[in-house]
Design a protein around this motif. Structure first.
Motif, short mmCIF file in Angstrom:
data_model
loop_
_atom_site.label_atom_id
_atom_site.label_comp_id
_atom_site.label_asym_id
_atom_site.label_seq_id
_atom_site.Cartn_x
_atom_site.Cartn_y
_atom_site.Cartn_z
N ASP A 49 0.78 -1.25 0.07
CA ASP A 49 -0.03 0.06 -0.02
C ASP A 49 0.74 1.36 0.04
O ASP A 49 1.76 1.36 0.46
CB ASP A 49 -0.95 0.05 1.21
N ILE A 50 0.44 2.33 -0.70
CA ILE A 50 1.13 3.61 -0.87
C ILE A 50 -0.01 4.62 -0.30
O ILE A 50 -1.07 4.61 -0.50
CB ILE A 50 1.67 3.96 -2.06
N SER A 51 0.49 5.61 0.43
CA SER A 51 -0.43 6.55 0.58
C SER A 51 0.08 7.81 -0.04
O SER A 51 1.30 8.28 -0.15
CB SER A 51 -0.64 6.73 2.32
N ALA A 52 -0.86 8.62 -0.54
CA ALA A 52 -0.62 9.67 -1.26
C ALA A 52 -1.90 10.72 -1.33
O ALA A 52 -2.91 9.88 -1.75
CB ALA A 52 0.11 9.29 -2.56
N PRO A 53 -1.71 11.81 -1.41
CA PRO A 53 -2.85 12.67 -1.42
C PRO A 53 -3.23 12.90 -2.79
O PRO A 53 -4.39 13.42 -3.17
CB PRO A 53 -2.26 13.85 -0.83
N ILE A 54 -2.55 12.58 -3.81
CA ILE A 54 -2.74 12.91 -5.37
C ILE A 54 -2.44 11.69 -6.19
O ILE A 54 -1.42 11.29 -6.08
CB ILE A 54 -2.21 14.14 -5.82
N VAL A 55 -3.33 11.15 -6.98
CA VAL A 55 -3.22 10.17 -7.54
C VAL A 55 -3.65 10.52 -8.97
O VAL A 55 -4.82 11.00 -9.15
CB VAL A 55 -4.02 8.85 -7.16
N ILE A 56 -2.71 10.35 -9.90
CA ILE A 56 -3.27 10.46 -11.60
C ILE A 56 -3.23 9.16 -12.30
O ILE A 56 -2.52 8.49 -12.41
CB ILE A 56 -2.31 11.47 -12.18
N ASN A 57 -4.59 9.33 -12.98
CA ASN A 57 -4.81 8.15 -13.80
C ASN A 57 -4.13 8.59 -15.31
O ASN A 57 -4.91 9.43 -15.93
CB ASN A 57 -6.08 7.65 -14.04
N CYS A 58 -2.96 7.82 -15.84
CA CYS A 58 -2.54 7.88 -17.06
C CYS A 58 -2.16 7.00 -17.64
O CYS A 58 -1.56 6.58 -18.46
CB CYS A 58 -1.06 8.70 -16.95
N THR A 59 -3.41 6.12 -17.63
CA THR A 59 -3.43 4.85 -18.40
C THR A 59 -4.19 4.85 -19.70
O THR A 59 -5.05 5.90 -19.85
CB THR A 59 -3.93 3.55 -17.40
N ALA A 60 -3.90 3.81 -20.72
CA ALA A 60 -4.86 3.66 -21.80
C ALA A 60 -5.03 2.17 -21.85
O ALA A 60 -4.33 1.33 -21.69
CB ALA A 60 -4.12 4.20 -22.83
N GLY A 61 -6.45 2.21 -22.46
CA GLY A 61 -6.85 0.93 -22.61
C GLY A 61 -7.60 0.35 -21.13
O GLY A 61 -8.51 -0.37 -21.23
N TRP A 62 -7.20 0.69 -20.00
CA TRP A 62 -7.71 0.25 -18.68
C TRP A 62 -8.08 1.62 -18.12
O TRP A 62 -8.22 1.29 -16.70
CB TRP A 62 -6.68 -0.47 -17.94
N ALA A 63 -8.46 2.76 -18.66
CA ALA A 63 -8.68 4.05 -17.82
C ALA A 63 -9.72 3.73 -17.20
O ALA A 63 -9.75 4.20 -15.96
CB ALA A 63 -8.44 4.84 -19.01
N THR A 64 -10.77 2.96 -17.81
CA THR A 64 -12.07 3.11 -17.18
C THR A 64 -12.10 2.29 -15.84
O THR A 64 -12.48 2.22 -14.69
CB THR A 64 -13.18 2.42 -18.11
N LEU A 65 -11.05 1.16 -15.89
CA LEU A 65 -10.94 0.28 -14.67
C LEU A 65 -10.20 0.86 -13.74
O LEU A 65 -10.55 0.81 -12.40
CB LEU A 65 -10.30 -1.05 -15.24
N ILE A 66 -9.29 1.65 -13.93
CA ILE A 66 -8.50 2.30 -12.91
C ILE A 66 -9.54 3.60 -12.23
O ILE A 66 -9.44 3.71 -11.02
CB ILE A 66 -7.28 2.94 -13.60
N SER A 67 -10.17 4.14 -13.16
CA SER A 67 -11.15 5.27 -12.47
C SER A 67 -12.07 4.79 -11.78
O SER A 67 -12.44 5.25 -10.61
CB SER A 67 -11.66 5.91 -13.75
N ASP A 68 -12.62 3.40 -12.11
CA ASP A 68 -13.63 2.68 -11.43
C ASP A 68 -13.36 2.59 -9.89
O ASP A 68 -14.08 2.65 -9.00
CB ASP A 68 -13.95 1.58 -11.95
N MET A 69 -11.91 2.21 -9.79
CA MET A 69 -11.30 1.99 -8.57
C MET A 69 -11.30 3.15 -7.37
O MET A 69 -11.47 3.26 -6.21
CB MET A 69 -9.88 1.76 -8.45
N ALA A 70 -11.66 4.49 -8.03
CA ALA A 70 -11.69 5.57 -7.25
C ALA A 70 -13.17 5.97 -7.30
O ALA A 70 -13.73 6.98 -6.84
CB ALA A 70 -10.96 6.56 -7.82
N GLY A 71 -14.17 5.24 -8.07
CA GLY A 71 -15.59 5.62 -8.03
C GLY A 71 -15.86 6.61 -8.89
O GLY A 71 -16.97 7.20 -8.82
N VAL A 72 -14.95 6.75 -9.92
CA VAL A 72 -15.14 7.96 -10.99
C VAL A 72 -15.39 7.09 -12.13
O VAL A 72 -14.64 6.53 -12.65
CB VAL A 72 -13.95 8.70 -11.16
#
Lengths: 442, 951
Positions: free
Chosen positions: A253-276
């Protein structure tokens, strides 16, 4: 002063000068048989970072570099589930250009081209930018009309772009069949001399290396399994109104106040993880390469109506790309039909190369948005940002996207250049339009 | 002095010594025999250096003497990159070394070898950075290092072809196990296709002992006797989903190369093993060869690859190579036995040949031939393509498939080791299993296919795999000696390059591959990947299993673009009236897939005649979709922005389609022919894409809707009859439809008989702005109806008109054309058809976006324009700017001279604040001059009230 100068060159002043790439370095290291330092360090994963970037492609790495180089934010980790540049950054056909249709598109990609123009010196790595010219063929009167439109717009915007006739096409690319008995005769072309190709891997490594010099950490084979959000209105406290506190990865686990999704192909899956939730569908785009032959094709050739673009690398291989396949999938296996249609169309354009052999085909994933424009900037989850939805043209936009995203994070303000690409536009009816220019041709 | 290196005649040789073939090598005339490969003919003529390496231009000789030999690429006539160790010699071949200058013997670029230490892999990333202005010049120099032959751009396309096949079982590889599998499968009743990469069946038996070769002949005879279809000089080059296999057939009597697309019910992979080169200093000197290479030269083609050999052997094949050499009188100076811990350290020699080899025991042995037999690489490509991720087996020093795949089986060397008998037995069991599984799969397919005959018997039980697995023999792990040598011969990448790249951080297989380009050459890693992985594992201090391999992607063997493209089945489309158009002087124009008449000599006259009398135009390319089913209105409501639930039988309605971003996709009319039967028309260019669009909604969003969509664009010939006298003309051809305006009014459709042709339908619409009937007649009768129209209407002044006249008339009427007056950014409200956007519908494509777009007061507006100078016809795409500036306010989208108004007329998109009628706008002409044009009140320049078409 010296520090600023070194920073501009992408070199940490604390690092040994000999790490710098140059002919002299090659010769002295060759002569003394000393090896080069690691292109980026291999360091343990920390528990806390100021910024976590998900996705180690051109976009993520550029963002990391500009965060450090332009804004002094260096406690940054770039995470990739595989190797750096193994997604779209290594699968694209490395074409860059700036002859877009809308003033916004031109401004954006012109900035990207500027950054590519000076990248070799800025990052101290030869990215092999080949300004070989970019030619979009017209096979019908109506296509020619569209090219003229682009040329007329570009002319008024001081972009070097013009409509040329078949005889000029032939001069630029003698392999093309410009006769009028071709199945799809070439009736003209839009020619854009500043366009060209770049060694995409070098861009990835260049950004990674330069970011590393500033202290950014690259962590490969580190898959993000979840994004931790607190206080949101969705399940598990995720979603709108929430605040990012970190990520869970396959390595801890990593704690961080800012997380940026810079993926392609799986962008929706990563964003889903944040509820976006993102309005993105994922489609494959296929490409292929031939065996090398002596260089005969000096420019990039694109034919929108034949769904093909082709350039010849300095290694002599012809690199082909097509348009996205018309279905959604995460599968990146290529199809036989693609190579058949591709070969048929390429031979329509260049009948003389029928004996050249296809060596390898591959496929990449493209995240398509409804308006063929990216999603950049803040989301309803505080601290979770996106630089995604780049469709088929993410590589061209890598540098400027990284630069602007970094500015957005550092200043807390959305820069003008990326304002049109906010996620909220889908809820406000403010779609961007570059479809006519961006998605059709490379 | 050239020596003849041909051996005395031997049993089993494939050459025909009574059939000599003359050819040239770099211009020099030489002779070989029928049955020779180019390689064996060259070696027989004492040619040792056959190519130069890519980067350092080091002299190279044959190394693996097979299809994958990285040193064997040659230019044969206009054919670049010919694999000379595979391609059979033909009389008159002009064979040349590639990528050498000025000649193979004296190559200037060999000087690169002197500065090799400065040109480590990826060196180009580290230099030529400053000054930037010099990079283009450097780039040109680098580009001259591109390897490969030369394409003659005037090469005629030649004849290529494709074939579809539906065999039960495809066997990839015709060695002993593959042949046995094919025989057993065929004997079990399966239709079998056996695909062999080489020119004859036999696999490694072909260069084995006399007994091996006798067995090969025996099995081959049995293969033919069993009714197996045999394809030699052919390769299964790709395996795609559902065993869709691509087979490239290089030897075909007519086609230069043929692509066979076979839907195999089961695929048996019996691809054998590829012998791996060994990495040590000097391993690329001419005369260093694999044991297989030597045995093929000696046993198959009867040539002497050297005079004095050292054999480095880790296995029985190496020992056999030594025995073969001695048998034919080539002195074996030393057998270096890897199993006893002996090793090769470095090969020394000159630019023409290896001269001696330094061994680990400190001795140096003179030789001109160094044979290595260090193990094999399993070519697992087809397994990779089937989803398998092969895993490394340390004891036998090679990779094996790791997954069990129902319809892909393996046998032979790729599956394990054993005596020939054991391999054959395993092959037979595999063939039997493949046939049994194919039978079940065939049964399932038949049962699942709606129109197939019901299978008579019940589905057979799924045959389980009860084959006893082949052994995995122990083999020493031999990848690299204590010295560094070449790993990728095509790319000139050495193990030292790999180690330093790994130390630099490119330390995963993928990064290493990209940075050094190792495994990216023509053999695509078949010779190089495992050594690359082994070197990387060593550098990282990990095992090969931990490092893993790269993914093998299709194609397994390269395939010509000609074969992939085949004959292009994209014929130019023409309507059934085309012969008449051609006979009557029509000027053709290419419109998408179609050739259509642009005009018949004078488009202006065609316009005038249509506006005064009656004209006929062939509009067959109009896209037509036949829609049937109770849920058609739901589909129409989804696709179009306006409402369709209440369209009466016999009525026609215009509709606009938008993508989800609100951008105009297409437009056209749809008619309701009967309760559940509708006919949709699309633009000509949208015929294909709108069909796809409709299917995409039906298949992905609404699979429950009962709608069947059939594209019928070419099923009907479409003719528009337009003009004030069109009703008079139609009355002469139609008997069963009441044409009176009260009975058949504007925007109505009727089915019936036209010119004695039943099954036609026609509707009243008005693209030209005149009273008009659009006829859709079964395609075969199109020409007949066309001729009747012209014959019956002579006294009415009927004349054909072409696309140009139609464009003029539609512009006079101010109708926009999707894709010309709209573009990829044009949302529906811009067209002025906001009233067709019905937001009170439950849903339709683009609804959300259009709701906003309707409120957007900044979007461009489509307006009619008339240049101040009525003679000036601005080019379409000319920009409209704010006077005195370059600020773009809009553009001209259509622009023509109107014969009806006798002035130039235009359509254009402009920003709303300059869209008011009467606004004077500045137009930038293509030559830079500026002109003015005025915004008109109506879209229609002519008959804005539409009085002419409603009569």
């Amino acid at each position: 002063m010296a520090r600023a100068k070194a920073a501009a060159a992408g070199v940490n002043p604390k690092a040994k000068a000999s790490a710098k790439y140059s002919a002299f370095g090659l010769i002295s290291r060759g002569a003394t048989n000393t090896s080069w330092p690691r292109v980026w360090r291999d360091v343990p994963l920390k528990k806390t970072y100021d910024v976590v970037i998900v996705g180690g492609g051109v976009h993520g790495l550029a963002c990391a570099y500009y965060l450090a180089a332009n804004h002094g934010i260096t406690n940054v980790a770039v995470l990739d589930k595989a190797d750096l540049g193994s997604g779209g950054s290594g699968r694209n056909t490395a074409i860059v250009r700036s002859n877009y249709l809308t003033p916004e598109g031109v401004a954006f990609y012109d900035r990207s081209l500027d950054l590519y123009n000076t990248m070799a010196v800025d990052l101290n790595i030869n990215v092999m930018f080949s300004r070989r010219g970019h030619m979009t063929l017209a096979h019908t009167d109506s296509a020619l009309r569209t090219m003229r439109w682009r040329a007329e717009v570009n002319k008024l915007q001081d972009i070097d772009s013009s409509v040329i006739d078949p005889s000029e096409v032939k001069k630029l690319a003698p392999s093309l069949d410009v006769s009028d008995h071709a199945r799809y005769p070439i009736v003209g072309a839009l020619y854009h001399p500043p366009g060209g190709t770049i060694r995409h891997d070098a861009v990835v490594w260049g950004y990674a290396r330069a970011a590393d010099h500033h202290g950014v950490e690259m962590h490969q084979k580190t898959e993000v399994l979840d994004i931790v959000v607190e206080g949101g209105t969705g399940p598990e406290g995720k979603g709108a109104g929430g605040k990012v506190t970190g990520v869970r990865t396959s390595r801890g686990d990593i704690s961080a106040p800012i997380v940026i999704n810079c993926t392609a192909g799986w962008a929706t899956l990563i964003s889903d993880m944040a509820g976006v939730s993102l309005p993105i569908s994922t489609r494959p785009l296929q490409a292929a390469v031939t065996e090398p032959v002596k260089v005969f094709l000096p420019t990039v050739v694109v034919s929108g109506s034949l769904h093909v673009y082709v350039s010849q690398t300095d290694r002599g291989e012809l690199v082909f790309g097509a348009s996205v396949d018309p279905f959604n999938t995460y599968n990146i296996r290529g199809s036989l039909e693609f190579t058949e249609e591709l070969a048929g169309h390429v031979l329509e354009l260049m009948p003389g190369i029928s004996r050249m052999r296809l060596l390898r085909q591959w496929s990449g994933l493209c995240d398509m948005t409804p308006d063929y424009s990216p999603v950049m900037g803040i989301t309803p989850v505080d601290g979770f940002l996106c630089d995604v939805g780049w469709g088929t043209y993410g590589f061209k936009a890598g540098p400027v996207s990284g630069e602007q995203m970094a500015a957005a994070i550092a200043t807390g303000q959305t820069p003008t250049l990326i304002e049109p690409f906010s996620l909220s536009r889908f809820a406000k009816g403010d779609l961007v339009g570059e479809k006519g220019a961006a998605a059709v041709g490379h | 002095m050239t020596r003849n290196r041909r051996l005395a005649p031997q049993i089993g040789e494939v050459i025909n010594r009574s059939a000599p073939l003359g050819f040239t090598w770099n211009g020099k005339p030489l002779t070989g025999f029928v049955g020779d490969t180019i390689a064996s003919a060259l070696v027989a003529n004492d040619v040792r250096v056959v190519s130069r390496s890519m980067k350092y231009h080091r002299p190279r000789g044959y190394m693996t003497n097979d299809f994958w030999d990285p040193n064997a690429f040659m230019q044969v006539g206009d054919d670049p990159n010919v694999r000379s160790a595979h391609r059979l010699l033909e009389g008159g071949m002009a064979i040349e070394a590639q990528n050498v200058w000025p000649s193979l013997d004296r190559d200037i670029k060999a000087a690169n070898g002197l500065v090799k230490r400065f040109l480590s892999a990826g060196f180009y990333y580290k230099t030529f950075i400053r000054p930037q202005t010099l990079w283009p010049a450097y780039e040109k120099v680098l580009a001259t290092f591109a390897p490969g032959g030369t394409v003659d751009l005037d090469t005629p396309h030649g004849y290529y072809d494709k074939r579809y096949a539906h065999p039960d079982v495809v066997v990839a590889g015709g060695g002993p196990a593959g042949m046995a599998a094919a025989i057993a499968a065929a004997q079990s009743g399966a239709q079998v296709m056996l695909v062999e990469h080489a020119h004859v069946l036999g696999g490694h038996l072909r260069w084995g002992s006399i007994a091996d070769r006798a067995l090969a002949d025996e099995l081959a005879a049995e293969v033919h006797g069993a009714g197996v279809e045999v394809l030699t000089d052919s390769t299964v080059t790709g395996r795609y989903d559902d065993n869709w296999t691509a087979i490239v057939q290089r030897s075909h009597p007519i086609a230069i190369e043929r692509l066979i697309k076979a839907r195999a019910k089961t695929l048996v992979v019996a691809a054998g093993l590829i012998e791996r080169p060994y990495v040590f200093a000097g391993n690329d000197k001419p005369g260093v060869m694999t044991s297989g290479a030597v045995r093929r030269f000696v046993n198959v083609h009867s040539v002497r690859p050297g005079e004095r050999a050292v054999v480095f052997s880790a296995n029985a094949d190496g020992d056999a190579a030594a025995a073969d050499l001695e048998r034919v009188g080539i002195r074996v100076a030393r057998v270096v036995d890897a199993r006893a811990g002996e090793n090769v350290i470095e090969a020394h020699g000159n630019s023409r040949s290896v001269e001696s080899v330094e061994l680990a025991d400190g001795s140096t042995v003179d030789c001109d031939l160094l044979v290595t037999a260090v193990g094999w690489t399993a070519p697992t490509s087809l397994l990779n393509m089937a989803g398998d991720r092969p895993s490394y087996h340390e004891q036998s020093a090679r990779f094996f498939g790791s997954a069990s795949i129902d319809d892909v089986l393996t046998t032979g060397g790729i599956a394990g080791d054993g005596s020939i008998d054991q391999l054959v037995e395993h092959g037979r069991l595999t063939g039997r299993l493949a046939a049994a599984r194919a039978a079940v799969i065939g049964h399932q397919l038949q049962a699942a296919t709606a129109r197939a005959v019901e299978p008579a018997n019940a589905e057979p039980a799924w045959p389980t795999d009860d084959r006893a697995p082949l052994d995995r023999h122990a083999h020493p792990e031999l990848f690299r000696s204590s010295t560094h040598g070449i790993v990728d011969f095509s790319e000139d990448v050495s193990s030292k390059d790999l180690v330093s790249a790994a130390n630099e951080g490119y330390d995963s297989v993928e990064l290493l591959k990209r940075f050094t380009t190792a495994t990216m050459g023509p053999a695509q890693g078949k010779l190089e990947t495992v050594n690359t992985v082994a070197v990387l594992a060593e550098a990282r201090g990990e095992t090969i299993e931990q490092v893993g391999t790269t993914v093998w992607r299709p194609p397994y063997a390269p395939i010509t673009l000609g074969a992939l493209g085949g004959r292009v089945f994209e014929p130019v489309r023409v309507s059934s009236i085309q012969p008449w158009h051609e006979a009557h002087g029509a000027t053709p124009i290419l419109a998408g897939q179609w050739v259509r008449p642009e005009h018949y000599g004078d488009p202006m006259a065609e316009v005038r005649n249509t506006r005064t009398n009656v004209g006929v135009i062939d509009v067959t390319p109009l896209g037509k979709l036949d829609l049937r089913g109770p849920d058609v209105p739901k589909l129409l409501n989804q696709l179009y922005t306006n409402k369709w639930s209440k369209l009466a039988v016999g009525a026609v309605r215009y509709g606009l389609m938008c993508a989800e971003d609100g951008v105009v996709l297409d437009d056209g009319v749809t008619a309701r022919l009967s309760d559940d039967h509708y006919m949709m028309t699309t633009t000509s260019s949208g015929a294909g894409s709108i069909w796809e669009w409709a299917e995409s909604w039906l298949q992905t969003e609404h699979p429950d809707w009962r709608v069947h969509v059939t594209p019928v664009t070419t099923g009907f010939t479409s003719i528009n009859v337009a003009g004030p006298k069109s009703r008079d003309l139609m009355q002469r051809l139609v008997t069963d439809i009441d044409l009176s305006p009260d009975s058949f009014s504007y925007m109505q459709v009727r089915s019936g008989t036209i010119a004695d042709v039943a099954g036609c339908f026609m509707w009243r619409i008005g693209f030209t702005g005149e009273l008009s009937y659009e006829l859709h007649v079964p395609a075969g009768y199109g020409l007949h109806v066309w001729k009747r129209l012209l014959a019956e209407g002579v006294d009415l002044g009927v004349q054909p008109f072409g696309l140009e006249a139609q464009r003029i008339m539609r512009l006079e009427k101010g109708h926009f054309i999707v894709g010309q007056d709209t573009d990829g950014l044009t949302k529906a409200p811009t067209t002025g058809l906001a009233n067709l956007i019905k937001l009170d519908k439950v849903d339709f494509a683009g609804k959300a976006e259009l709701a906003w777009a309707l409120d957007d007061d900044t979007a461009p507006v489509l307006v009619s324009l008339q240049p101040t100078d009525p003679r000036l016809v601005p080019d379409e795409a000319c920009q409209i700017v704010r006077a005195g500036t370059n600020e773009i306010l809009g553009r001209i989208t259509s622009s023509l001279m109107s014969p009806t108004l006798n002035r130039s007329i235009c359509l254009g998109q402009v920003l709303p604040h300059v869209a008011a009628a009467g606004t004077e706008l500045t137009v930038v002409l293509v030559d830079g001059r500026r002109a003015t044009a005025r915004v008109m009140e109506h879209h229609a320049h002519y008959d804005p009230e539409g009085e002419r078409l409603r009569v």
